[in-house]
Design a protein around this motif. Structure first.
Motif, mmCIF file in Angstrom:
data_model
loop_
_atom_site.group_PDB
_atom_site.id
_atom_site.type_symbol
_atom_site.label_atom_id
_atom_site.label_comp_id
_atom_site.label_asym_id
_atom_site.label_seq_id
_atom_site.Cartn_x
_atom_site.Cartn_y
_atom_site.Cartn_z
ATOM 1 N N VAL A 116 0.866 -1.175 0.000
ATOM 2 C CA VAL A 116 0.000 0.000 0.000
ATOM 3 C C VAL A 116 0.897 1.218 0.000
ATOM 4 C CG1 VAL A 116 -1.744 1.292 1.261
ATOM 5 C CG2 VAL A 116 -1.818 -1.201 1.240
ATOM 6 N N THR A 117 0.714 2.081 -0.968
ATOM 7 C CA THR A 117 1.540 3.280 -1.065
ATOM 8 C C THR A 117 0.691 4.517 -0.844
ATOM 9 O OG1 THR A 117 1.177 3.514 -3.436
ATOM 10 C CG2 THR A 117 3.047 2.163 -2.744
ATOM 11 N N SER A 118 1.353 5.616 -0.600
ATOM 12 C CA SER A 118 0.658 6.888 -0.472
ATOM 13 C C SER A 118 1.499 7.964 -1.123
ATOM 14 C CB SER A 118 0.398 7.230 0.995
ATOM 15 O OG SER A 118 1.607 7.475 1.667
ATOM 16 N N LYS A 165 6.534 5.243 6.736
ATOM 17 C CA LYS A 165 7.182 5.849 5.571
ATOM 18 C C LYS A 165 6.304 5.644 4.351
ATOM 19 C CE LYS A 165 10.117 1.852 6.066
ATOM 20 N NZ LYS A 165 11.425 1.448 6.490
ATOM 21 N N ASN A 166 6.554 6.419 3.321
ATOM 22 C CA ASN A 166 5.751 6.295 2.104
ATOM 23 C C ASN A 166 6.596 5.822 0.920
ATOM 24 O OD1 ASN A 166 7.165 8.612 1.402
ATOM 25 N ND2 ASN A 166 5.361 9.813 0.897
ATOM 26 N N ASN A 167 7.544 4.952 1.181
ATOM 27 C CA ASN A 167 8.397 4.450 0.102
ATOM 28 C C ASN A 167 8.003 3.041 -0.341
ATOM 29 O OD1 ASN A 167 9.337 2.923 2.207
ATOM 30 N ND2 ASN A 167 11.500 3.404 1.888
ATOM 31 N N CYS A 209 10.125 1.212 -4.485
ATOM 32 C CA CYS A 209 10.329 2.526 -5.107
ATOM 33 C C CYS A 209 11.801 2.877 -5.081
ATOM 34 C CB CYS A 209 9.521 3.596 -4.368
ATOM 35 S SG CYS A 209 7.755 3.288 -4.402
ATOM 36 N N THR A 210 12.542 2.357 -6.036
ATOM 37 C CA THR A 210 13.964 2.644 -6.112
ATOM 38 C C THR A 210 14.302 3.162 -7.502
ATOM 39 O OG1 THR A 210 14.436 0.372 -6.775
ATOM 40 C CG2 THR A 210 14.592 0.866 -4.427
ATOM 41 N N ASP A 211 15.382 3.921 -7.593
ATOM 42 C CA ASP A 211 15.833 4.381 -8.898
ATOM 43 C C ASP A 211 16.928 3.446 -9.416
ATOM 44 O OD1 ASP A 211 18.187 5.075 -7.589
ATOM 45 O OD2 ASP A 211 17.775 7.228 -7.621
ATOM 46 N N SER A 212 17.494 3.776 -10.556
ATOM 47 C CA SER A 212 18.470 2.882 -11.192
ATOM 48 C C SER A 212 19.731 2.690 -10.354
ATOM 49 C CB SER A 212 18.838 3.406 -12.578
ATOM 50 O OG SER A 212 19.372 4.716 -12.469
ATOM 51 N N SER A 213 20.027 3.626 -9.447
ATOM 52 C CA SER A 213 21.209 3.471 -8.600
ATOM 53 C C SER A 213 20.908 2.715 -7.315
ATOM 54 C CB SER A 213 21.797 4.847 -8.262
ATOM 55 O OG SER A 213 20.901 5.569 -7.448
ATOM 56 N N ILE A 249 16.406 4.493 -2.461
ATOM 57 C CA ILE A 249 14.997 4.335 -2.138
ATOM 58 C C ILE A 249 14.331 5.705 -2.148
ATOM 59 C CG2 ILE A 249 13.357 3.606 -0.371
ATOM 60 C CD1 ILE A 249 15.570 1.656 0.600
ATOM 61 N N TRP A 250 13.233 5.822 -2.879
ATOM 62 C CA TRP A 250 12.492 7.076 -2.960
ATOM 63 C C TRP A 250 11.349 7.048 -1.958
ATOM 64 C CZ3 TRP A 250 14.061 11.062 -5.985
ATOM 65 C CH2 TRP A 250 15.093 10.776 -6.882
ATOM 66 N N GLY A 251 11.231 8.093 -1.201
ATOM 67 C CA GLY A 251 10.150 8.196 -0.238
ATOM 68 C C GLY A 251 10.581 8.966 0.982
ATOM 69 N N PHE A 252 9.662 9.125 1.915
ATOM 70 C CA PHE A 252 9.911 9.928 3.102
ATOM 71 C C PHE A 252 9.466 9.191 4.352
ATOM 72 C CE2 PHE A 252 9.426 12.808 -0.433
ATOM 73 C CZ PHE A 252 10.515 13.648 -0.279
#
Length: 175
Positions: free
Chosen positions: A6-8, A123-125, A134-138, A141-144
Motif C-alpha cells: 500500500v503506497t501513499s 514511511k511512504n516508500n 520505489c527505487t531508482d536505477s542506482s 529508495i524514494w520516499g519519506f
C-alpha cells in the motif's frame, strides 16, 4: 506476511512553488522544521527533492481496505484514492454542521495541528516488512519517513486524536 504493498503520495511539488507565485507561508514553519531534522533520521529520506515546492499531504487518513460498492458489487480499495474522498466527506460534514462553506482550509489546519493525531512512525516508500519497491536505477529508495510534526508521509496527522471530528469542526469553524 503481506503479499501486496500500500503506497501513499507525499513529497514536494515541482509546480506549486513560491517562485511560481504561490503563497506557501501557511506551511513554511512546519516544512522547515521537517527539513531541518532530516539529517537525524535513519535511514535518511530521499535527497533530490525541491525544498521550495509545496509540501504535501496536509493531513492523512488510513488508506487500506475501504469497502465500496460499484455496480452492486463490493470491492476493497486502498491508497490515496480511498483516503482522500473520506477526508473530503468528513470536511463536508463539518461544513454542513457549521452551516455553510469554509473556503480555503489549509492555513487553518496548520494553525490547529493539536487537533490531529501526529503520526511519527512509518514511511511512504512502498515499504512492507522492509521490502521496497520505489527505487531508482542506482538503488536509492524514494520516499519519506514520518516524523514529529508535519512530514511528507503523513502531513500534520490524522483525525485519530481524542478530539476527533468535534476538534476538527471547532478548528475549521475558527476560519
Amino acid at each position: 506476511g503481506p503479499t501486496g504493498v500500500v503506497t501513499s503520495g507525499g513529497g514536494f511539488s515541482e509546480i506549486f512553488t513560491e517562485a511560481n507565485g504561490y503563497d506557501l507561508s501557511f506551511q513554511q514553519t512546519s516544512v522547515s522544521s521537517y527539513l531541518s531534522g532530516l539529517s537525524s533520521m535513519s535511514p535518511t529520506s530521499v535527497s533530490g527533492y525541491n525544498t521550495n515546492g509545496r509540501g504535501y499531504p496536509d493531513i492523512s487518513a488510513a488508506g487500506n481496505n475501504y469497502v465500496v460498492i460499484i455496480g452492486g458489487e463490493q470491492y476493497a480499495v486502498s491508497g490515496t484514492s480511498a483516503s482522500a474522498p473520506v477526508m473530503a466527506g468528513i470536511t463536508q460534514l463539518a461544513a454542513q454542521a457549521h452551516g455553510g462553506k469554509f473556503g480555503w482550509i489549509n492555513p487553518v489546519l496548520y494553525k490547529n495541528q493539536d487537533v490531529f493525531f501526529d503520526i511519527t512512525e512509518g514511511k511512504n516508500n512502498c515499504a512492507v516488512n522492509d521490502a521496497t519497491c520505489c527505487t531508482d536505477s542506482s538503488g536509492d529508495i524514494w520516499g519519506f519517513e514520518a516524523a514529529e510534526g508535519w512530514d511528507p508521509a503523513t502531513g500534520i496527522g490524522s483525525l485519530g486524536s481524542s478530539e476527533g471530528f468535534s476538534g476538527y469542526l471547532e478548528a475549521l469553524s475558527s476560519a
